[in-house]
Design a protein around this motif. Structure first.
Motif, PDB file in Angstrom:
ATOM      1  N   GLY A  74       0.825  -1.192   0.000  1.00  0.00           N
ATOM      2  CA  GLY A  74       0.000   0.000   0.000  1.00  0.00           C
ATOM      3  C   GLY A  74       0.859   1.241   0.000  1.00  0.00           C
ATOM      4  N   PHE A  75       0.220   2.371  -0.266  1.00  0.00           N
ATOM      5  CA  PHE A  75       0.948   3.633  -0.251  1.00  0.00           C
ATOM      6  C   PHE A  75      -0.004   4.782   0.025  1.00  0.00           C
ATOM      7  CE2 PHE A  75      -0.824   4.057  -4.428  1.00  0.00           C
ATOM      8  CZ  PHE A  75      -0.902   5.424  -4.661  1.00  0.00           C
ATOM      9  N   TYR A  76       0.558   5.888   0.454  1.00  0.00           N
ATOM     10  CA  TYR A  76      -0.164   7.154   0.560  1.00  0.00           C
ATOM     11  C   TYR A  76       0.747   8.240   0.020  1.00  0.00           C
ATOM     12  CZ  TYR A  76      -3.461  10.639   2.213  1.00  0.00           C
ATOM     13  OH  TYR A  76      -4.400  11.647   2.258  1.00  0.00           O
ATOM     14  N   MET A  77       0.197   9.059  -0.871  1.00  0.00           N
ATOM     15  CA  MET A  77       0.956  10.174  -1.424  1.00  0.00           C
ATOM     16  C   MET A  77       0.418  11.476  -0.857  1.00  0.00           C
ATOM     17  SD  MET A  77       1.667  11.415  -5.344  1.00  0.00           S
ATOM     18  CE  MET A  77      -0.010  12.002  -5.593  1.00  0.00           C
ATOM     19  N   PHE A  78       1.275  12.189  -0.137  1.00  0.00           N
ATOM     20  CA  PHE A  78       0.927  13.490   0.429  1.00  0.00           C
ATOM     21  C   PHE A  78       1.228  14.573  -0.611  1.00  0.00           C
ATOM     22  CE2 PHE A  78       2.149  10.697   3.885  1.00  0.00           C
ATOM     23  CZ  PHE A  78       1.122  10.867   4.806  1.00  0.00           C
ATOM     24  N   ASN A  79       0.229  15.360  -0.951  1.00  0.00           N
ATOM     25  CA  ASN A  79       0.379  16.452  -1.913  1.00  0.00           C
ATOM     26  C   ASN A  79       0.024  17.764  -1.207  1.00  0.00           C
ATOM     27  OD1 ASN A  79       1.361  16.278  -4.539  1.00  0.00           O
ATOM     28  ND2 ASN A  79      -0.476  15.346  -5.355  1.00  0.00           N
ATOM     29  N   PRO A  80       0.972  18.410  -0.528  1.00  0.00           N
ATOM     30  CA  PRO A  80       0.655  19.596   0.284  1.00  0.00           C
ATOM     31  C   PRO A  80       0.142  20.789  -0.533  1.00  0.00           C
ATOM     32  CG  PRO A  80       2.788  18.670   0.889  1.00  0.00           C
ATOM     33  CD  PRO A  80       2.377  18.017  -0.395  1.00  0.00           C
ATOM     34  N   LYS A  81       0.542  20.904  -1.799  1.00  0.00           N
ATOM     35  CA  LYS A  81       0.107  22.043  -2.613  1.00  0.00           C
ATOM     36  C   LYS A  81      -1.405  22.001  -2.783  1.00  0.00           C
ATOM     37  CE  LYS A  81       1.282  24.382  -6.936  1.00  0.00           C
ATOM     38  NZ  LYS A  81       2.133  24.321  -8.165  1.00  0.00           N
ATOM     39  N   GLU A  82      -2.060  23.153  -2.650  1.00  0.00           N
ATOM     40  CA  GLU A  82      -3.521  23.174  -2.668  1.00  0.00           C
ATOM     41  C   GLU A  82      -4.095  23.172  -4.074  1.00  0.00           C
ATOM     42  OE1 GLU A  82      -7.092  25.206  -0.136  1.00  0.00           O
ATOM     43  OE2 GLU A  82      -5.285  26.401  -0.488  1.00  0.00           O
ATOM     44  N   THR A  83      -3.683  24.113  -4.923  1.00  0.00           N
ATOM     45  CA  THR A  83      -4.154  24.202  -6.303  1.00  0.00           C
ATOM     46  C   THR A  83      -2.962  24.420  -7.227  1.00  0.00           C
ATOM     47  OG1 THR A  83      -4.561  26.580  -6.105  1.00  0.00           O
ATOM     48  CG2 THR A  83      -6.427  25.105  -5.657  1.00  0.00           C
ATOM     49  N   ASN A  84      -3.154  24.139  -8.531  1.00  0.00           N
ATOM     50  CA  ASN A  84      -2.026  24.239  -9.465  1.00  0.00           C
ATOM     51  C   ASN A  84      -2.169  25.351 -10.506  1.00  0.00           C
ATOM     52  OD1 ASN A  84      -3.912  23.231 -11.279  1.00  0.00           O
ATOM     53  ND2 ASN A  84      -3.050  21.158 -11.324  1.00  0.00           N
ATOM     54  N   GLY A  85      -3.226  26.154 -10.411  1.00  0.00           N
ATOM     55  CA  GLY A  85      -3.395  27.276 -11.318  1.00  0.00           C
ATOM     56  C   GLY A  85      -4.020  26.936 -12.665  1.00  0.00           C
ATOM     57  N   THR A  86      -4.323  25.652 -12.899  1.00  0.00           N
ATOM     58  CA  THR A  86      -4.898  25.242 -14.184  1.00  0.00           C
ATOM     59  C   THR A  86      -6.411  25.449 -14.183  1.00  0.00           C
ATOM     60  OG1 THR A  86      -3.169  23.582 -14.493  1.00  0.00           O
ATOM     61  CG2 THR A  86      -5.173  23.333 -15.800  1.00  0.00           C
ATOM     62  N   PRO A  87      -6.955  26.178 -15.169  1.00  0.00           N
ATOM     63  CA  PRO A  87      -8.405  26.402 -15.215  1.00  0.00           C
ATOM     64  C   PRO A  87      -9.159  25.128 -15.558  1.00  0.00           C
ATOM     65  CG  PRO A  87      -7.353  27.321 -17.166  1.00  0.00           C
ATOM     66  CD  PRO A  87      -6.242  26.896 -16.252  1.00  0.00           C
ATOM     67  N   THR A  88     -10.321  24.969 -14.936  1.00  0.00           N
ATOM     68  CA  THR A  88     -11.167  23.800 -15.179  1.00  0.00           C
ATOM     69  C   THR A  88     -12.243  24.076 -16.224  1.00  0.00           C
ATOM     70  OG1 THR A  88     -12.746  24.446 -13.462  1.00  0.00           O
ATOM     71  CG2 THR A  88     -10.888  23.074 -12.779  1.00  0.00           C
ATOM     72  N   ASN A  89     -12.489  25.360 -16.503  1.00  0.00           N
ATOM     73  CA  ASN A  89     -13.556  25.778 -17.429  1.00  0.00           C
ATOM     74  C   ASN A  89     -14.941  25.432 -16.888  1.00  0.00           C
ATOM     75  OD1 ASN A  89     -11.506  26.482 -19.508  1.00  0.00           O
ATOM     76  ND2 ASN A  89     -11.228  24.263 -19.595  1.00  0.00           N
ATOM     77  N   ARG A  90     -15.048  25.366 -15.557  1.00  0.00           N
ATOM     78  CA  ARG A  90     -16.327  25.109 -14.916  1.00  0.00           C
ATOM     79  C   ARG A  90     -16.956  26.424 -14.476  1.00  0.00           C
ATOM     80  NH1 ARG A  90     -16.649  19.628 -13.853  1.00  0.00           N
ATOM     81  NH2 ARG A  90     -18.342  19.929 -12.344  1.00  0.00           N
ATOM     82  N   GLU A  92     -14.774  26.244  -8.161  1.00  0.00           N
ATOM     83  CA  GLU A  92     -14.299  25.095  -8.927  1.00  0.00           C
ATOM     84  C   GLU A  92     -13.522  25.523 -10.173  1.00  0.00           C
ATOM     85  OE1 GLU A  92     -17.722  21.777  -7.819  1.00  0.00           O
ATOM     86  OE2 GLU A  92     -17.815  22.789  -9.757  1.00  0.00           O
ATOM     87  N   ALA A  93     -13.112  26.769 -10.222  1.00  0.00           N
ATOM     88  CA  ALA A  93     -12.478  27.309 -11.431  1.00  0.00           C
ATOM     89  C   ALA A  93     -11.052  26.805 -11.635  1.00  0.00           C
ATOM     90  CB  ALA A  93     -12.486  28.835 -11.381  1.00  0.00           C
ATOM     91  N   ILE A  94     -10.374  26.404 -10.548  1.00  0.00           N
ATOM     92  CA  ILE A  94      -8.970  25.984 -10.613  1.00  0.00           C
ATOM     93  C   ILE A  94      -8.850  24.555 -10.086  1.00  0.00           C
ATOM     94  CG2 ILE A  94      -6.613  26.495  -9.867  1.00  0.00           C
ATOM     95  CD1 ILE A  94      -7.818  28.578 -11.726  1.00  0.00           C
ATOM     96  N   MET A  95      -7.961  23.782 -10.693  1.00  0.00           N
ATOM     97  CA  MET A  95      -7.787  22.377 -10.312  1.00  0.00           C
ATOM     98  C   MET A  95      -7.062  22.230  -8.987  1.00  0.00           C
ATOM     99  SD  MET A  95      -6.900  20.516 -13.942  1.00  0.00           S
ATOM    100  CE  MET A  95      -7.930  20.838 -15.393  1.00  0.00           C
ATOM    101  N   SER A  96      -7.545  21.303  -8.178  1.00  0.00           N
ATOM    102  CA  SER A  96      -6.920  20.953  -6.910  1.00  0.00           C
ATOM    103  C   SER A  96      -5.733  20.014  -7.136  1.00  0.00           C
ATOM    104  CB  SER A  96      -7.963  20.276  -6.012  1.00  0.00           C
ATOM    105  OG  SER A  96      -7.393  19.875  -4.787  1.00  0.00           O
ATOM    106  N   VAL A  97      -4.868  19.916  -6.150  1.00  0.00           N
ATOM    107  CA  VAL A  97      -3.740  18.978  -6.176  1.00  0.00           C
ATOM    108  C   VAL A  97      -3.961  17.988  -5.035  1.00  0.00           C
ATOM    109  CG1 VAL A  97      -1.230  18.720  -6.119  1.00  0.00           C
ATOM    110  CG2 VAL A  97      -2.252  20.807  -7.068  1.00  0.00           C
ATOM    111  N   PRO A  98      -4.643  16.880  -5.306  1.00  0.00           N
ATOM    112  CA  PRO A  98      -5.089  15.997  -4.221  1.00  0.00           C
ATOM    113  C   PRO A  98      -4.069  14.956  -3.784  1.00  0.00           C
ATOM    114  CG  PRO A  98      -5.969  15.215  -6.296  1.00  0.00           C
ATOM    115  CD  PRO A  98      -5.205  16.480  -6.610  1.00  0.00           C
ATOM    116  N   ASP A  99      -4.262  14.472  -2.560  1.00  0.00           N
ATOM    117  CA  ASP A  99      -3.552  13.284  -2.078  1.00  0.00           C
ATOM    118  C   ASP A  99      -4.085  12.065  -2.827  1.00  0.00           C
ATOM    119  OD1 ASP A  99      -2.346  14.972  -0.272  1.00  0.00           O
ATOM    120  OD2 ASP A  99      -3.196  14.023   1.518  1.00  0.00           O
ATOM    121  N   GLN A 100      -3.430  10.925  -2.615  1.00  0.00           N
ATOM    122  CA  GLN A 100      -3.856   9.680  -3.259  1.00  0.00           C
ATOM    123  C   GLN A 100      -3.430   8.499  -2.398  1.00  0.00           C
ATOM    124  OE1 GLN A 100      -2.833   9.394  -7.420  1.00  0.00           O
ATOM    125  NE2 GLN A 100      -2.696   7.180  -7.324  1.00  0.00           N
TER     126      GLN A 100
END
Length: 368
Positions: free
Chosen positions: A219-235, A240-248
């Motif tokens: 098993g694994f867990y990936m910690f992604n501390p950065k909140e958003t990456n600046g990429t527009p979602t076009n939503r 919800e305008a900017i993409m999140s940087v999620p854990d996994q």
């Protein structure tokens, strides 16, 4: 008998390597797992030995879920979103000692996404992304050695995921009643990376449970501390305008059996869970993400000929849940609960070829 037991252990470890990927649809689970099992598992190696593997993955996602409830009308109405994803990881590991190993994983992807809602809502069009993904490097350490590891062992690993994949990939969309071609960023599920530097912690283990049967787990867990990456979602919703940087995360376990009458042949069956959490362990959780998880049964088969091992694993989804995201909660009111959906695959094809390079081969090569 001792040599035969060692080969069985190596075979089993090689077998359960393809726990990678798991971007099984709109829930953008990146196509890698913990570092310990990202290399085709030649990690039980002698000092100075190498293991090189190539892992190919494929899936088609098209079944929509909101929570754990499937929405079959999406397929009946022809409004489902369809993702096709192909991934190839080139993985290299090296044994610094009998217990310590290092590794590097180089991912490549090709993705297609077919939908109506992202275009003019009346005609189905396809967007694409392809190229290099997010590279990982790391190391692992086997906890036991010598006689203590005779019946099994567990390794712990630590690594870094680098934002080398394009996290703002674009494609052509067709907008409005006149279907005007427009270049914009593709959906988060087929972006080549997430734009964050991640810390990966993982574990893996294998234990003999009688004769030629082995219990495996990793098993694994990936910690992604950065909140958003600046990429527009076009939503349309502002939060919800900017993409999140999620854990996994991912966890899997099962039983592997080696067939004595057909030397080199093995089979396994197990279970796995993988997904993206609603909230990150560290850092903020704002921005657009589709959190969720998949529980699968995972049959597999492997064959080892000399130092070359081929494995095929086909995780089959049993339970799928697109959980309510942070932005869903923020957009909900007492009279209107917002809960986005996501498309999931029925199964994932995972095929790996791994080559273990013994130290004596390296010594012969260096003498030439």
């Amino acid at each position: 008998m001792k040599k035969h037991a060692i080969l069985l252990i190596i075979l089993a470890i090689l077998h359960f390597a393809p726990s990678e990927s798991f971007a099984q649809g709109c829930v953008a689970i990146r196509q890698f797992s913990g570092l310990g099992n990202a290399v085709g598992q030649g990690n039980i190696l002698n000092k100075g030995e190498w293991n090189i593997s190539a892992n190919y993955r494929y899936f088609k996602s098209f079944r929509h879920f909101r929570g754990n409830h499937e929405e079959p009308n999406r397929i009946q109405d022809g409004t489902e979103v369809i993702n096709y994803q192909h991934g190839l990881d080139i993985n290299i590991s090296y044994a610094f000692s009998e217990r310590l190993y290092g590794l590097i994983s180089l991912p490549f992807q090709y993705n297609e996404r077919s939908s109506l809602y992202e275009h003019n809502r009346t005609e189905r069009h396809t967007t694409y992304s392809k190229g290099f993904g997010d590279m990982r490097i790391g190391a692992g350490y086997w906890l036991l050695s010598g006689e203590k590891a005779k019946k099994g062992n567990t390794a712990i690993g630590l690594g870094i995921k680098f934002p080398t994949g394009d996290y703002a990939a674009t494609s052509t969309f067709y907008k409005g009643p006149e279907s005007v071609p427009t270049e914009q960023t593709v959906d988060q599920s087929i972006q080549l990376g997430d734009g964050g530097t991640g810390l990966i912690v993982d574990f893996q283990g294998l234990w003999n449970i009688g004769s030629t049967n082995f219990w495996y787990y990793d098993g694994f867990y990936m910690f992604n501390p950065k909140e958003t990456n600046g990429t527009p979602t076009n939503r349309s919703r502002p939060n919800e305008a900017i993409m999140s940087v999620p854990d996994q995360f991912a966890l899997r376990t099962g039983v592997f059996h080696s067939f004595e009458k057909i030397h080199g042949l093995g089979a396994s069956v197990g279970g796995r869970i993988e997904g993206i959490p609603v909230h990150d362990a560290f850092g903020g959780s704002e921005g657009f993400r589709r959190p969720g998880y998949i529980i699968s049964v995972e049959p597999g088969v492997s064959y080892m000929f000399g130092n070359v091992t081929g494995t095929m694993n086909v995780p089959i989804a049993l339970f799928r849940n697109r959980t309510q995201s942070v932005t869903d909660m923020e957009n909900s009111t007492p009279d209107n609960e917002v809960h986005g959906d996501a498309a999931f695959a029925d199964y994932l094809i995972n095929f790996t070829v791994a080559v273990r390079i013994p130290k004596k081969v390296k010594e012969v090569f260096n003498s030439l």
